[in-house]
Motif scaffolding. Structure first.
Motif, mmCIF file in Angstrom:
data_model
loop_
_atom_site.group_PDB
_atom_site.id
_atom_site.type_symbol
_atom_site.label_atom_id
_atom_site.label_comp_id
_atom_site.label_asym_id
_atom_site.label_seq_id
_atom_site.Cartn_x
_atom_site.Cartn_y
_atom_site.Cartn_z
ATOM 1 N N THR A 196 0.827 -1.202 0.000
ATOM 2 C CA THR A 196 0.000 0.000 0.000
ATOM 3 C C THR A 196 0.863 1.255 0.000
ATOM 4 N N ARG A 197 1.908 1.245 0.822
ATOM 5 C CA ARG A 197 2.820 2.398 0.859
ATOM 6 C C ARG A 197 3.571 2.548 -0.461
ATOM 7 N N ASP A 198 4.040 1.429 -0.992
ATOM 8 C CA ASP A 198 4.817 1.473 -2.230
ATOM 9 C C ASP A 198 4.004 2.028 -3.396
ATOM 10 N N LEU A 199 2.701 1.762 -3.394
ATOM 11 C CA LEU A 199 1.844 2.192 -4.494
ATOM 12 C C LEU A 199 1.196 3.559 -4.250
ATOM 13 N N GLY A 200 1.559 4.182 -3.150
ATOM 14 C CA GLY A 200 1.039 5.513 -2.855
ATOM 15 C C GLY A 200 -0.426 5.537 -2.495
ATOM 16 N N LEU A 201 -0.892 4.485 -1.825
ATOM 17 C CA LEU A 201 -2.321 4.366 -1.505
ATOM 18 C C LEU A 201 -2.615 4.489 -0.012
ATOM 19 N N CYS A 202 -1.693 5.031 0.759
ATOM 20 C CA CYS A 202 -1.897 5.087 2.209
ATOM 21 C C CYS A 202 -3.153 5.863 2.599
ATOM 22 N N GLN A 203 -3.527 6.855 1.782
ATOM 23 C CA GLN A 203 -4.719 7.638 2.084
ATOM 24 C C GLN A 203 -5.987 7.011 1.502
ATOM 25 N N LYS A 204 -5.814 5.896 0.765
ATOM 26 C CA LYS A 204 -6.948 5.295 0.081
ATOM 27 C C LYS A 204 -7.313 3.904 0.599
ATOM 28 N N ILE A 205 -6.475 3.340 1.464
ATOM 29 C CA ILE A 205 -6.726 1.988 1.983
ATOM 30 C C ILE A 205 -6.592 2.000 3.496
ATOM 31 N N GLU A 206 -7.590 1.448 4.183
ATOM 32 C CA GLU A 206 -7.600 1.400 5.638
ATOM 33 C C GLU A 206 -7.646 -0.055 6.099
ATOM 34 N N PHE A 207 -6.749 -0.432 6.996
ATOM 35 C CA PHE A 207 -6.766 -1.744 7.630
ATOM 36 C C PHE A 207 -7.450 -1.566 8.986
ATOM 37 N N ILE A 208 -8.656 -2.107 9.128
ATOM 38 C CA ILE A 208 -9.458 -1.802 10.323
ATOM 39 C C ILE A 208 -9.562 -2.968 11.299
ATOM 40 N N GLY A 209 -8.916 -4.103 11.009
ATOM 41 C CA GLY A 209 -8.927 -5.224 11.936
ATOM 42 C C GLY A 209 -10.225 -6.005 11.900
ATOM 43 N N PRO A 210 -10.417 -6.915 12.869
ATOM 44 C CA PRO A 210 -11.609 -7.769 12.875
ATOM 45 C C PRO A 210 -12.872 -6.994 13.228
ATOM 46 N N VAL A 211 -13.972 -7.363 12.589
ATOM 47 C CA VAL A 211 -15.276 -6.756 12.860
ATOM 48 C C VAL A 211 -16.289 -7.893 12.954
ATOM 49 N N GLU A 212 -17.091 -7.909 14.004
ATOM 50 C CA GLU A 212 -18.033 -9.008 14.221
ATOM 51 C C GLU A 212 -19.421 -8.483 14.554
ATOM 52 N N GLY A 213 -20.378 -9.415 14.558
ATOM 53 C CA GLY A 213 -21.726 -9.131 15.037
ATOM 54 C C GLY A 213 -22.437 -8.033 14.279
ATOM 55 N N GLU A 214 -23.162 -7.204 15.022
ATOM 56 C CA GLU A 214 -23.945 -6.141 14.397
ATOM 57 C C GLU A 214 -23.056 -5.128 13.692
ATOM 58 N N ALA A 215 -21.828 -4.919 14.232
ATOM 59 C CA ALA A 215 -20.901 -3.988 13.582
ATOM 60 C C ALA A 215 -20.532 -4.481 12.189
ATOM 61 N N LYS A 216 -20.431 -5.791 12.030
ATOM 62 C CA LYS A 216 -20.136 -6.352 10.706
ATOM 63 C C LYS A 216 -21.307 -6.115 9.755
ATOM 64 N N GLN A 217 -22.519 -6.333 10.228
ATOM 65 C CA GLN A 217 -23.688 -6.100 9.379
ATOM 66 C C GLN A 217 -23.769 -4.637 8.956
ATOM 67 N N LYS A 218 -23.439 -3.745 9.877
ATOM 68 C CA LYS A 218 -23.453 -2.320 9.572
ATOM 69 C C LYS A 218 -22.377 -1.975 8.544
ATOM 70 N N LEU A 219 -21.223 -2.621 8.661
ATOM 71 C CA LEU A 219 -20.133 -2.391 7.714
ATOM 72 C C LEU A 219 -20.546 -2.815 6.308
ATOM 73 N N PHE A 220 -21.213 -3.971 6.201
ATOM 74 C CA PHE A 220 -21.740 -4.406 4.905
ATOM 75 C C PHE A 220 -22.784 -3.428 4.375
ATOM 76 N N ALA A 221 -23.703 -3.021 5.231
ATOM 77 C CA ALA A 221 -24.822 -2.191 4.787
ATOM 78 C C ALA A 221 -24.357 -0.837 4.258
ATOM 79 N N ASP A 222 -23.378 -0.245 4.912
ATOM 80 C CA ASP A 222 -22.932 1.098 4.528
ATOM 81 C C ASP A 222 -21.945 1.089 3.365
ATOM 82 N N ALA A 223 -21.365 -0.069 3.056
ATOM 83 C CA ALA A 223 -20.377 -0.160 1.978
ATOM 84 C C ALA A 223 -21.039 0.087 0.625
#
Length: 243
Positions: free
Chosen positions: A117-144
């Protein structure tokens, strides 16, 4: 077999010699059925039934400008190819969209993706957010805006159903059995080379609102009709009874 051959090979030999004619294998698609049959020299019994899910509640959507990868972070998932595809997409690079990568995996591979990501100059365009479970996961899908599954191989891919169940379209690789995405107009099914995915990402980012909303309207209905465990469980009941 590619990643743990020394551990899996003895077990597979036991299966072949002792139980292959006494058990039934479950597969979820044509490719998996053929793979199972190739592992055994004699006749083998395979039941092909797709995975079913409990349909989650439909989350109230707050539209956000992000694309989504959610799942195990592993080399077979071809996340590096997805990152390269984003770098090759002028539409993505010049848009307000970002990619959110949700999940955990081998630390060295995660670090290699961050370095890429750094090599391709995408640091401002890609976020590593870690594990997401339960209702937070459903919300992540819905808003995407769109979900990506770029795997080199995938026998099924529940993430496709989870995303569609929140009416979010999906791009899946041709290493997975999801040609229905294009047949049903709920996503894309494409080669997972960076060049091919970059073309689809360009198409996604500049997609007219009417066409995009049409994709969204179809997603959940498709999952409910074909993969709702509450309405399809009789298929399993009948098969067990037949056994």
């Amino acid at each position: 077999m590619r990643h743990s051959r020394l551990r899996k090979w003895p077990i597979l030999r036991v299966y072949r010699s002792l139980i292959s004619r006494r058990c039934v294998f479950h597969s979820t698609c044509d490719a998996e059925t053929e793979f199972i049959k190739r592992q055994f020299s004699g006749p083998v019994r395979v039941v092909q039934i797709p995975n079913y899910i409990e349909i989650p509640d439909l989350i109230q959507r707050e539209p956000k400008n992000y694309l989504l990868y959610l799942g195990r972070i592993h080399r077979k998932k071809a996340i590096d190819s997805l990152i390269r595809a984003l770098a090759g997409s002028k539409e993505f690079f010049n848009s307000e969209f970002v990619l959110k990568i949700a999940g955990t995996g081998d630390r060295s591979y995660v670090e290699s993706l961050k370095q890429l990501t750094r090599d391709l100059g995408l640091c401002q365009k890609i976020e590593f957010i870690g594990p997401v479970e339960g209702e937070a996961k459903q919300k992540l899908f819905a808003d995407a805006y769109w979900t990506f599954m770029a795997s080199h191989t995938e026998n099924f891919g529940l993430v496709v159903l989870e995303s569609l169940a929140q009416n979010t379209p999906v791009l899946a690789s041709k290493g997975s059995p999801w040609e229905a995405l294009e047949q049903e107009h709920i996503g894309f099914w494409t080669d997972n080379s960076p060049e091919s995915m970059a073309q689809k990402i360009n198409e996604i980012v500049r997609m007219p609102v009417e066409r995009y909303e049409d994709h969204r309207r179809r997603g959940r209905a498709y999952v409910v009709e074909n993969f709702d465990v509450s309405t399809n469980i009789d298929i399993w009941n009948e098969y067990y009874a037949d056994l």
